[in-house]
Design a protein around this motif. Structure first.
Motif, PDB file in Angstrom:
ATOM      1  N   SER A  24       0.822  -1.194   0.000  1.00 51.46           N
ATOM      2  CA  SER A  24       0.000   0.000   0.000  1.00 51.46           C
ATOM      3  C   SER A  24       0.858   1.247   0.000  1.00 51.46           C
ATOM      4  CB  SER A  24      -0.925   0.014   1.223  1.00 51.46           C
ATOM      5  OG  SER A  24      -0.163   0.083   2.411  1.00 51.46           O
ATOM      6  N   ALA A  25       0.275   2.347  -0.533  1.00 52.64           N
ATOM      7  CA  ALA A  25       1.013   3.617  -0.557  1.00 52.64           C
ATOM      8  C   ALA A  25       1.345   4.090   0.831  1.00 52.64           C
ATOM      9  CB  ALA A  25       0.196   4.666  -1.304  1.00 52.64           C
ATOM     10  N   SER A  26       0.460   3.781   1.812  1.00 55.48           N
ATOM     11  CA  SER A  26       0.727   4.229   3.175  1.00 55.48           C
ATOM     12  C   SER A  26       1.886   3.486   3.798  1.00 55.48           C
ATOM     13  CB  SER A  26      -0.538   4.049   4.038  1.00 55.48           C
ATOM     14  OG  SER A  26      -0.894   2.665   4.084  1.00 55.48           O
ATOM     15  N   ASN A  33      11.472  15.031  -1.488  1.00 59.41           N
ATOM     16  CA  ASN A  33      11.219  15.269  -2.914  1.00 59.41           C
ATOM     17  C   ASN A  33      10.568  16.623  -3.136  1.00 59.41           C
ATOM     18  OD1 ASN A  33       8.971  13.967  -1.530  1.00 59.41           O
ATOM     19  ND2 ASN A  33       7.923  14.020  -3.516  1.00 59.41           N
ATOM     20  N   GLU A  37       7.278  13.286  -8.165  1.00 59.83           N
ATOM     21  CA  GLU A  37       6.118  12.824  -7.430  1.00 59.83           C
ATOM     22  C   GLU A  37       6.485  11.675  -6.490  1.00 59.83           C
ATOM     23  OE1 GLU A  37       3.133  14.074  -7.414  1.00 59.83           O
ATOM     24  OE2 GLU A  37       3.485  15.593  -8.965  1.00 59.83           O
ATOM     25  N   ALA A  38       5.829  11.638  -5.320  1.00 60.44           N
ATOM     26  CA  ALA A  38       6.082  10.578  -4.341  1.00 60.44           C
ATOM     27  C   ALA A  38       5.737   9.210  -4.916  1.00 60.44           C
ATOM     28  CB  ALA A  38       5.292  10.844  -3.058  1.00 60.44           C
ATOM     29  N   ASP A  39       4.647   9.130  -5.698  1.00 61.24           N
ATOM     30  CA  ASP A  39       4.274   7.840  -6.282  1.00 61.24           C
ATOM     31  C   ASP A  39       5.335   7.311  -7.231  1.00 61.24           C
ATOM     32  OD1 ASP A  39       1.958   7.592  -4.889  1.00 61.24           O
ATOM     33  OD2 ASP A  39       0.667   8.407  -6.474  1.00 61.24           O
ATOM     34  N   THR A  40       6.044   8.247  -7.858  1.00 59.53           N
ATOM     35  CA  THR A  40       7.131   7.815  -8.741  1.00 59.53           C
ATOM     36  C   THR A  40       8.229   7.134  -7.930  1.00 59.53           C
ATOM     37  OG1 THR A  40       6.676   9.646 -10.253  1.00 59.53           O
ATOM     38  CG2 THR A  40       8.834   8.608 -10.417  1.00 59.53           C
ATOM     39  N   ARG A  42       7.772   5.695  -4.938  1.00 61.18           N
ATOM     40  CA  ARG A  42       7.220   4.439  -4.385  1.00 61.18           C
ATOM     41  C   ARG A  42       7.235   3.316  -5.416  1.00 61.18           C
ATOM     42  NH1 ARG A  42       3.032   8.160  -2.394  1.00 61.18           N
ATOM     43  NH2 ARG A  42       3.426   8.566  -0.172  1.00 61.18           N
ATOM     44  N   SER A  43       7.081   3.682  -6.718  1.00 61.16           N
ATOM     45  CA  SER A  43       7.005   2.648  -7.751  1.00 61.16           C
ATOM     46  C   SER A  43       8.268   1.799  -7.819  1.00 61.16           C
ATOM     47  CB  SER A  43       6.727   3.290  -9.099  1.00 61.16           C
ATOM     48  OG  SER A  43       7.832   4.084  -9.513  1.00 61.16           O
ATOM     49  N   ARG A  46       7.734  -1.026  -4.853  1.00 62.90           N
ATOM     50  CA  ARG A  46       6.579  -1.910  -4.817  1.00 62.90           C
ATOM     51  C   ARG A  46       6.927  -3.276  -5.387  1.00 62.90           C
ATOM     52  NH1 ARG A  46       2.262   2.615  -6.813  1.00 62.90           N
ATOM     53  NH2 ARG A  46       1.891   3.583  -4.782  1.00 62.90           N
ATOM     54  N   ARG A  82       6.403   1.125   8.668  1.00 59.56           N
ATOM     55  CA  ARG A  82       6.519   1.862   7.414  1.00 59.56           C
ATOM     56  C   ARG A  82       7.967   1.956   6.946  1.00 59.56           C
ATOM     57  NH1 ARG A  82       3.603   7.470   8.299  1.00 59.56           N
ATOM     58  NH2 ARG A  82       5.162   7.514   9.974  1.00 59.56           N
TER      59      ARG A  82
END
Length: 841
Positions: A24-26, A33, A37-40, A42-43, A46, A82
């Motif tokens: 999960s993202a959390s 950053n 982007e943070a999702d970048t 996280r990718s 994962r 986390r």
């Protein structure tokens, strides 16, 4: 300003002792950053469904993030359940600046680096950029260069990247030395090398710096030189380039093992193709038994045999040479083996790197096209042709497999280079005085491979303008076509007592029969007008009295209708009488005693004075050349036969034939011998020749003589009353035949550096011009009076020996000759010292 470090930040990831849930993202927290982007982030961490995030997986993610070049630091830690990813982003480059570069342009340096404005700043990239800049400077010979990359921070996460450059002095090649060379002297080996030694003229060139690639090419050139001379065992044992830091220069030492010189023993052609007899291919072989082994003739034989077999329908045939050395007799027995090669077709020819030259200019140098049978010999031939064009800095042809097993892709990599030139030339010659010339030329006009030249010349005795255009592939055939236009005006000179104005043009068509033999066809149309001063033609226009002829010593030998005793006394009998006592009575002599005393020109020249001559001429040339190089050859034969027929319209009618053959042979230790023979004949068609159409020869035939200083001269017209010696006053009127022979040996001047480009010369010349065929010198009332045109001395051989100094300077070729005349004919004009040359800058 901050200096950029050269040590990359290490992957500072922690070793996780427990697995982390990263589905999960959390479960992943990204910190630090700003643009990304943070999702970048996280990718990268994962995992797939049900897969734990192990320490190995985290390490791979960190490495992947560094590989993007977007981050300068990545740190990973665990806080509770986390995963915390702390990043430090690389800055964005605002601009890239070069400071201190004076020798290399900023545009050139920018093309060598990967760091770009508005791109991401990367220390690793800057490090590799710095190394590339070092390499660029070292290729130009600057080994003392210092390059320091620095950054200046700007708002919003941007930086200025600055490369501070201290160029230092150029490290030249101080000396090039050879070890083990006996067959060729040091100067001869230096001549084939593109690398040169540093000297007083180094500011005019750039090849006096060490370049590893250039030195490798030089070794191959030296190898080819030895293989052309029969040294098949020759090896280059080493080629060292030692850098002397104290002197900031290189010393290059090339160690050679020559081995003995081999000759060709037997030559045979062995065909493994059923319907092709080897003996029928023997005529395509250029190597002959007993001759010195020459690798270029072997290569030429491979090409010609391959083409001959292909013409017989075997496009896939391959030809390879097999040589068997016999050390006891120092011979190589050659066998050319013809075999049916694999059926491979050219799928595609890719041309790359040509930013200016059109594709078709490159493709037309191939004797095969897409879909044709592939042949390596023809590919090698195309590569040599492309290199010889002079359009490219580099030519490289490679192959790769095609879409099927019987397909091959040919890749042609080229790099365009400048082919235009603007030049200003100036010089002096003993014949034409001071000369200045300006020209602009382009050898690859608009990338079409065409040659264009426009030039203008202004001199002390001549001036003019000319334009030339040549298309080397006329109508997409290997035919050269072109035209020349010109205008030229020449003034009076010691060898030419008239002014001449000419203009016209020539159409040319060149037909190559083989690589060494060609035919050239041409048509020329020229309008010419001769002008002579009035005081040099007033006898012809005003005198209507009796004719007279003079002896060689200036006394009157003949007088039409007069008394021989008066003639012997040198008295004009236009109104004189003979007294009873035998004396001459000049009372009542109503005419000038000598209307020639102000300097007349020959009647042969007066006949065309102020008359416009139009010459319409068709001609051809047969040209053979196997010279090793077009400029300053050292080996080979050049022969040319020219014939022109005037009378295709116009008012000049003649057939002129000339021949010229020169043979060069490299003796030893850079001593080069040259033998030359030449000759010519001209005959009028349907009438007498004009004098100016005949051969006026001088130092181009026998050195030691003035321009137009050899050949028939008119002794009847002279300035005897002014006290000018007879032989000095006679006009050259040309001859219908000539021959000449020369022998010359040029040699290096060893105590001078190669940069001077000077060579010495010893020579001997012999030749003759004879067979005057035009109107007689003096005519009036339709009556001609024969004059002495050297009579019994007409065929006398003129000869000379001499010494010369040749300077192949960066400004153009200059030559000094001092000649000693051994034999001459009466009236010939000598000139011991001759100088010609000019500058080009």
């Amino acid at each position: 300003m901050t200096a950029v470090g050269v040590v990359m930040a290490t992957t500072a990831g922690m070793v996780l002792s427990t697995e982390v849930n990263a589905q999960s993202a959390s479960g992943i927290v990204v910190q630090g950053n700003r643009r990304i982007e943070a999702d970048t982030v996280r990718s990268y961490f994962r995992t797939g469904p049900g897969e734990p995030l192990t320490a190995a997986r985290v390490d791979e993610a960190i490495k992947a993030m560094y590989a993007t070049g977007l981050f300068r630091d990545v740190r990973v830690s665990r806080q509770g359940g986390r995963l915390v990813v702390q990043v430090a982003e690389n800055e964005v480059i605002n601009r890239v600046v070069f400071e201190g570069n004076r020798r290399l342009k900023t545009e050139q340096l920018q093309g060598e680096i990967e760091s770009r404005a508005r791109g991401t700043f990367s220390r690793a990239t800057v490090q590799s950029d710095t190394q590339r800049l070092y390499d660029v400077y070292r290729r130009t010979g600057r080994y003392e260069v210092e390059i320091v990359p620095k950054t200046i921070e700007q708002p919003n996460g941007r930086i200025d990247l600055i490369f501070e450059i201290t160029e230092g002095k150029k490290a030249g090649v101080r000396a090039i030395n050879f070890v083990g060379n006996n067959a060729f002297g040091r100067q001869r080996l230096l001549d084939v090398m593109s690398t040169a030694e540093t000297g007083i003229l180094s500011w005019l060139k750039s090849n006096d710096v060490y370049d590893a690639d250039r030195l490798n090419a030089d070794q191959e050139a030296i190898r080819r030189l030895y293989l052309r001379a029969g040294y098949v065992d020759m090896r280059i044992l080493s080629a060292r380039a030692d850098f002397d830091q104290a002197a900031n220069s290189f010393n290059i030492v090339i160690e050679i093992e020559e081995g003995p010189q081999y000759r060709i023993g037997s030559v045979d052609v062995q065909s493994n193709i059923r319907d092709v007899e080897g003996s029928t291919l023997r005529g395509a072989v250029k190597t002959q038994p007993g001759a010195v082994y020459n690798v270029e003739l072997v290569d030429k034989s491979l090409e010609d045999v391959t083409l001959e077999v292909a013409r017989r329908g075997y496009a896939f045939a391959s030809v390879r040479p097999r040589g068997e050395r016999d050390p006891s007799t120092l011979t190589v027995n050659l066998v050319y083996v013809v075999e049916e090669g694999p059926r491979v077709y050219v799928e595609r020819i890719n041309v790359r790197g040509n930013t200016r030259t059109q594709d078709r200019v490159i493709r037309r140098e191939f004797d095969m096209a897409e879909g044709d049978a592939y042949n390596r010999v023809l590919v090698d031939r195309a590569e040599r042709r492309l290199k010889n064009l002079g359009f490219f800095k580099e030519v490289k042809i490679t192959t790769e497999p095609g879409s099927a097993a019987d397909r091959v892709i040919v890749n042609v990599e080229v790099q365009d280079q400048p082919t235009g030139a603007f030049s200003i030339a100036g010089g002096y010659s003993t014949a034409d005085g001071f000369i200045a010339e300006a020209s602009v030329e382009e050898r690859n006009f608009l990338g079409r491979g065409q040659f264009v030249r426009l030039g203008g010349m202004f001199g002390q005795r001549s001036r003019g303008i000319n334009f030339s255009f040549t298309e080397p592939f006329l109508m997409d055939y290997r035919l050269s076509g072109g035209f020349d236009l010109f205008y030229r005006h020449t003034s009076r000179a010691t060898y030419q007592p008239f002014e001449s104005t000419s203009y016209g043009g020539t159409l040319r068509l060149g037909i190559p029969i083989t690589e060494q033999f060609a035919v050239q066809l041409r048509y020329s149309a020229v309008s010419q007008r001769i002008s002579i001063r009035d005081d040099q033609t007033n006898c012809y226009s005003s005198y209507t009295g009796p004719l007279r002829q003079y002896n060689n010593n200036g006394t009157l030998s003949y007088f039409e209708g007069g008394d021989p005793r008066a003639a012997a006394a040198g008295v004009d009998q236009g109104a004189a009488s003979l007294a009873p006592d035998g004396t001459i009575n000049t009372a009542g002599l109503g005419r000038a005693y000598n209307c020639l005393d102000d300097g007349e020109v020959s009647g042969a020249l007066r006949a065309i004075n102020n008359r416009t001559r139009f010459i319409s001429m068709l001609g051809y040339s047969l040209i053979y050349s196997n010279l090793d190089r077009a400029i300053n050859p050292s080996q080979g034969l050049y022969a040319e036969l020219r014939q022109d027929v005037a009378g295709i319209g116009g008012n000049a009618r003649f057939v002129r034939t000339t021949g010229d053959a020169r043979y060069y042979h490299d003796l030893t230790n850079d001593w080069i011998a040259m033998l030359r023979v030449q000759g010519g004949h001209i005959a009028g068609l349907g009438g007498k020749l004009d004098s100016v159409d005949q051969f006026f020869m001088g130092p181009e035939l026998v050195r030691g003589f003035q321009t137009a200083g050899i050949g028939p001269r008119d002794f009847a017209i002279r300035n005897a009353a002014a006290g000018v010696p007879l032989d000095r006053a006679a006009d050259a009127v040309g001859g219908t035949m000539y021959w000449g022979a020369s022998a010359e040996v040029t040699f290096p001047i060893t105590f001078l550096p190669k940069d001077f480009g000077m060579r010495g010369a010893l020579y001997a010349d012999a030749g003759s011009v004879w067979g005057y065929s035009s109107i007689n010198s003096f005519n009036t009332g339709g009556t001609n009076l024969l004059v002495d045109l050297q009579g019994s001395e007409a065929h006398k051989i003129r000869s000379s020996v001499g010494v010369g100094l040749l300077w192949n300077s960066p400004f153009g070729p200059i030559r000094f000759d001092y000649s000693f005349v051994l034999s001459k004919a009466r009236g010939d004009q000598t000139q011991a010292f001759r100088f010609s040359g000019g500058t080009r800058f």
